[in-house]
Design a protein around this motif. Structure first.
Motif, PDB file in Angstrom:
ATOM      1  N   HIS A  66       9.792  -3.926 -10.459  1.00 37.52           N
ATOM      2  CA  HIS A  66       9.909  -5.192  -9.854  1.00 37.52           C
ATOM      3  C   HIS A  66       9.250  -5.634  -8.583  1.00 37.52           C
ATOM      4  N   LEU A  67       8.433  -4.549  -8.187  1.00 37.34           N
ATOM      5  CA  LEU A  67       7.204  -4.834  -6.846  1.00 37.34           C
ATOM      6  C   LEU A  67       6.268  -5.817  -7.722  1.00 37.34           C
ATOM      7  N   GLY A  68       5.448  -6.215  -6.862  1.00 38.70           N
ATOM      8  CA  GLY A  68       4.413  -7.155  -7.662  1.00 38.70           C
ATOM      9  C   GLY A  68       4.774  -8.411  -7.931  1.00 38.70           C
ATOM     10  N   GLU A  69       6.048  -8.722  -7.526  1.00 41.03           N
ATOM     11  CA  GLU A  69       6.504 -10.090  -7.904  1.00 41.03           C
ATOM     12  C   GLU A  69       6.758 -10.972  -6.671  1.00 41.03           C
ATOM     13  N   GLY A  70       6.903 -12.183  -6.617  1.00 40.06           N
ATOM     14  CA  GLY A  70       7.237 -12.979  -5.770  1.00 40.06           C
ATOM     15  C   GLY A  70       6.164 -13.690  -5.029  1.00 40.06           C
TER      16      GLY A  70
ATOM     17  N   GLN B 167       5.723 -12.101   0.344  1.00 41.52           N
ATOM     18  CA  GLN B 167       6.525 -10.927  -0.026  1.00 41.52           C
ATOM     19  C   GLN B 167       5.710  -9.818  -0.656  1.00 41.52           C
ATOM     20  N   GLN B 168       4.680 -10.175  -1.282  1.00 39.51           N
ATOM     21  CA  GLN B 168       3.888  -8.768  -1.762  1.00 39.51           C
ATOM     22  C   GLN B 168       3.110  -8.464  -0.846  1.00 39.51           C
ATOM     23  N   GLN B 169       2.794  -8.775   0.368  1.00 39.63           N
ATOM     24  CA  GLN B 169       2.210  -8.390   1.501  1.00 39.63           C
ATOM     25  C   GLN B 169       3.429  -7.486   2.053  1.00 39.63           C
ATOM     26  N   GLN B 170       4.392  -7.831   1.911  1.00 37.31           N
ATOM     27  CA  GLN B 170       5.784  -6.907   2.669  1.00 37.31           C
ATOM     28  C   GLN B 170       5.875  -5.787   1.728  1.00 37.31           C
ATOM     29  N   GLN B 171       5.632  -5.941   0.247  1.00 40.04           N
ATOM     30  CA  GLN B 171       5.564  -4.713  -0.477  1.00 40.04           C
ATOM     31  C   GLN B 171       4.687  -3.816  -0.174  1.00 40.04           C
ATOM     32  N   LEU B 172       3.463  -4.257   0.021  1.00 40.73           N
ATOM     33  CA  LEU B 172       2.386  -3.405   0.078  1.00 40.73           C
ATOM     34  C   LEU B 172       2.582  -2.508   1.250  1.00 40.73           C
ATOM     35  N   ALA B 173       3.132  -3.386   2.512  1.00 40.59           N
ATOM     36  CA  ALA B 173       3.383  -2.749   3.831  1.00 40.59           C
ATOM     37  C   ALA B 173       4.329  -1.736   3.593  1.00 40.59           C
ATOM     38  N   THR B 174       5.281  -1.859   2.974  1.00 43.83           N
ATOM     39  CA  THR B 174       6.472  -0.905   2.717  1.00 43.83           C
ATOM     40  C   THR B 174       5.925   0.224   2.066  1.00 43.83           C
ATOM     41  N   LEU B 175       5.298   0.325   1.014  1.00 44.42           N
ATOM     42  CA  LEU B 175       4.461   1.601   0.362  1.00 44.42           C
ATOM     43  C   LEU B 175       3.586   2.262   1.380  1.00 44.42           C
ATOM     44  N   ARG B 176       2.936   1.425   2.132  1.00 43.39           N
ATOM     45  CA  ARG B 176       2.074   2.212   3.208  1.00 43.39           C
ATOM     46  C   ARG B 176       2.844   2.777   4.196  1.00 43.39           C
ATOM     47  N   TYR B 177       3.939   2.263   4.689  1.00 47.50           N
ATOM     48  CA  TYR B 177       4.883   2.766   5.509  1.00 47.50           C
ATOM     49  C   TYR B 177       5.376   4.172   4.892  1.00 47.50           C
ATOM     50  N   GLY B 178       5.786   4.036   3.672  1.00 46.33           N
ATOM     51  CA  GLY B 178       6.166   5.380   3.162  1.00 46.33           C
ATOM     52  C   GLY B 178       5.094   6.502   3.202  1.00 46.33           C
TER      53      GLY B 178
ATOM     54  N   LYS C 272      -3.893  -0.834  -4.393  1.00 48.67           N
ATOM     55  CA  LYS C 272      -4.229  -1.315  -3.435  1.00 48.67           C
ATOM     56  C   LYS C 272      -3.716  -0.757  -2.008  1.00 48.67           C
ATOM     57  N   ALA C 273      -2.406  -0.379  -2.377  1.00 49.10           N
ATOM     58  CA  ALA C 273      -1.581   0.411  -1.206  1.00 49.10           C
ATOM     59  C   ALA C 273      -2.195   1.769  -0.826  1.00 49.10           C
ATOM     60  N   ILE C 274      -2.746   2.388  -1.847  1.00 44.95           N
ATOM     61  CA  ILE C 274      -2.872   3.717  -1.535  1.00 44.95           C
ATOM     62  C   ILE C 274      -4.696   3.828  -1.240  1.00 44.95           C
ATOM     63  N   GLN C 275      -5.216   2.807  -1.156  1.00 42.07           N
ATOM     64  CA  GLN C 275      -6.832   2.813  -0.943  1.00 42.07           C
ATOM     65  C   GLN C 275      -7.041   3.710   0.534  1.00 42.07           C
ATOM     66  N   PRO C 276      -6.302   3.325   1.353  1.00 37.84           N
ATOM     67  CA  PRO C 276      -6.706   4.004   3.012  1.00 37.84           C
ATOM     68  C   PRO C 276      -6.408   5.485   2.838  1.00 37.84           C
ATOM     69  N   TYR C 277      -6.022   6.000   1.939  1.00 38.75           N
ATOM     70  CA  TYR C 277      -5.336   7.287   1.933  1.00 38.75           C
ATOM     71  C   TYR C 277      -6.133   8.399   1.355  1.00 38.75           C
ATOM     72  N   ASP C 278      -5.765   9.744   1.749  1.00 46.09           N
ATOM     73  CA  ASP C 278      -6.684  10.656   0.892  1.00 46.09           C
ATOM     74  C   ASP C 278      -5.675  10.854  -0.433  1.00 46.09           C
ATOM     75  N   ARG C 279      -6.586  10.596  -1.435  1.00 49.77           N
ATOM     76  CA  ARG C 279      -5.882  10.876  -2.902  1.00 49.77           C
ATOM     77  C   ARG C 279      -5.577  12.043  -3.216  1.00 49.77           C
TER      78      ARG C 279
ATOM     79  N   ALA D 112      12.350   0.275  -2.595  1.00 42.92           N
ATOM     80  CA  ALA D 112      12.523  -0.627  -1.622  1.00 42.92           C
ATOM     81  C   ALA D 112      11.455  -1.339  -1.513  1.00 42.92           C
ATOM     82  N   SER D 113      11.732  -2.656  -1.189  1.00 39.32           N
ATOM     83  CA  SER D 113      10.605  -3.732  -0.992  1.00 39.32           C
ATOM     84  C   SER D 113      10.584  -4.246   0.522  1.00 39.32           C
ATOM     85  N   SER D 114      11.413  -3.518   1.440  1.00 36.32           N
ATOM     86  CA  SER D 114      10.824  -4.066   2.790  1.00 36.32           C
ATOM     87  C   SER D 114      11.141  -2.587   3.546  1.00 36.32           C
ATOM     88  N   ILE D 115      10.349  -2.528   4.694  1.00 33.60           N
ATOM     89  CA  ILE D 115      10.317  -1.539   5.530  1.00 33.60           C
ATOM     90  C   ILE D 115      11.804  -1.025   6.150  1.00 33.60           C
TER      91      ILE D 115
END
Ligand code: NAP
Length: 296
Positions: free
Chosen positions: A36-40, A44-55, A80-87, A255-258
């Motif tokens: 259910h992420l990737g909806e809204g 809201q999707q920017q918030q979901q992206l930020a949440t994944l990155r926060y994690g 998109k969320a994982i791009q800046p990180y060491d795979r 979770a979809s919010s920080i």
């Protein structure tokens, strides 16, 4: 079994049967679910992206997704969320539809998943649920993808003991790395035999829907649970998550919010006294008889 740590996410273990070393991924216990992420709205999707990155920035390196989730849009968001990180420090799980298990379809599904995730391999690739799959053929296909370096390991989801027994009978079926099933305080059927069976066969267990999914629709929140959470100065969600983690299984709350994610991270440090655990057992007893596996 001889275990040697060779990196943060990998362990080497000596396989007595094959007389050789194999590499296993060592999952951290807390991951992030993504259904259910990737909806809204865009916001809201920017918030979901930020949440994944926060994690990712706060030590959660395991992400669970699937080609089914919003028909690929969730994998795109995770990509998109994982791009800046060491795979190499991430553990990415995706799941394929049961009707994609045949060789050509599986390859196509995986190729599309990898493209959306913007990566060239998955750490774990799971059969999302079982239909009339020919397990022998499916395992051979997964092992082939493993040989090609496109997946590190494979596993299954929504399997019960009888399904795993069948799987273990087929060639290389014992290479199954994980089984991902519904498990929360209100749904404890896996405790009757599945958890012990998986431990015995060294198949890791990943618990999904620790809160009973969206709006806890699959878990009845009893008033006494609210009381206990209040006494412990935690939220009900933190109590539910802490209880699952206490069972020593992997868990992938979504979770979809920080704010929610921060609460979930804090829940990983919550402990229970024996008296509290007994109280929870009384409120939500573990089934005494085997029943069909709960699934969503
Ligand atoms: N293999 C399978 O067949 C299968 C089936 C189901 C799920 N899964 C996986 O397991 C993951 C988790 O399961 P799920 O998504 O069904 O449900 P879940 O994690 O049990 O619950 C998600 C719900 O809890 C809310 N939530 C999260 N943290 C919270 C907090 N601290 N306080 C209050 N509410 C909170 C979320 O709200 P917000 O979104 O607003 O934060 C969302 O509504 C899925 O995302 C998916 O990756 C796998």
């Amino acid at each position: 079994m001889f275990v040697k740590k060779v990196g943060e996410n990998l362990i080497r273990f000596y396989n007595k049967v094959n007389q050789g070393f194999e590499v296993k991924i060592m999952l951290k216990k807390l991951g992030m679910g993504t259904w259910h992420l990737g909806e809204g709205s865009e916001r809201q999707q920017q918030q979901q992206l930020a949440t994944l990155r926060y994690g990712l920035e706060h030590g959660v390196s395991l992400i669970d997704t699937a080609e089914m989730y919003n028909e690929g849009a969730v994998e795109t968001l995770v990509g998109k969320a994982i791009q800046p990180y060491d795979r190499s420090r991430l553990t990415l799980i995706s799941k394929f539809y049961p009707w994609h298990a045949a060789k050509k379809d599986l390859r196509q599904s995986l190729t599309a998943t990898l493209k959306r995730l913007q990566t060239d391999y998955l750490d774990l690739y799971l059969l999302h649920w079982r239909q009339k799959n020919n397990l022998t053929e499916m395992v051979a296909n997964l092992e082939e993808l493993k040989k090609q370096g496109l997946i590190r390991q494979w596993g299954v989801s929504n399997f019960d003991v009888s399904d795993l027994k069948e799987l273990l009978q087929v060639p290389a079926g014992n290479k199954c790395f994980v089984n991902e099933d519904l498990y929360n305080l209100g749904s404890r059927g896996v405790e009757t035999d599945l958890l012990a069976f998986q431990k015995q066969h060294q198949i890791d267990f990943i618990a999904y829907s620790p809160f009973g999914s969206e709006n806890s629709q699959y878990l009845k929140i009893k008033p006494q649970l609210r009381q206990l959470a209040g006494q412990k100065k935690i939220t009900i969600h933190q109590l539910l998550l802490a209880w699952v983690l206490q069972q020593d299984v992997y868990c992938i709350p979504k979770a979809s919010s920080i704010k929610h994610l921060q609460e979930n991270l804090a829940a990983a440090t919550v402990t229970f006294s024996d008296a509290e655990l007994q109280q929870l057992d009384k409120l939500y007893p573990r089934p005494t008889n085997k029943a069909p596996l709960d699934m969503i």
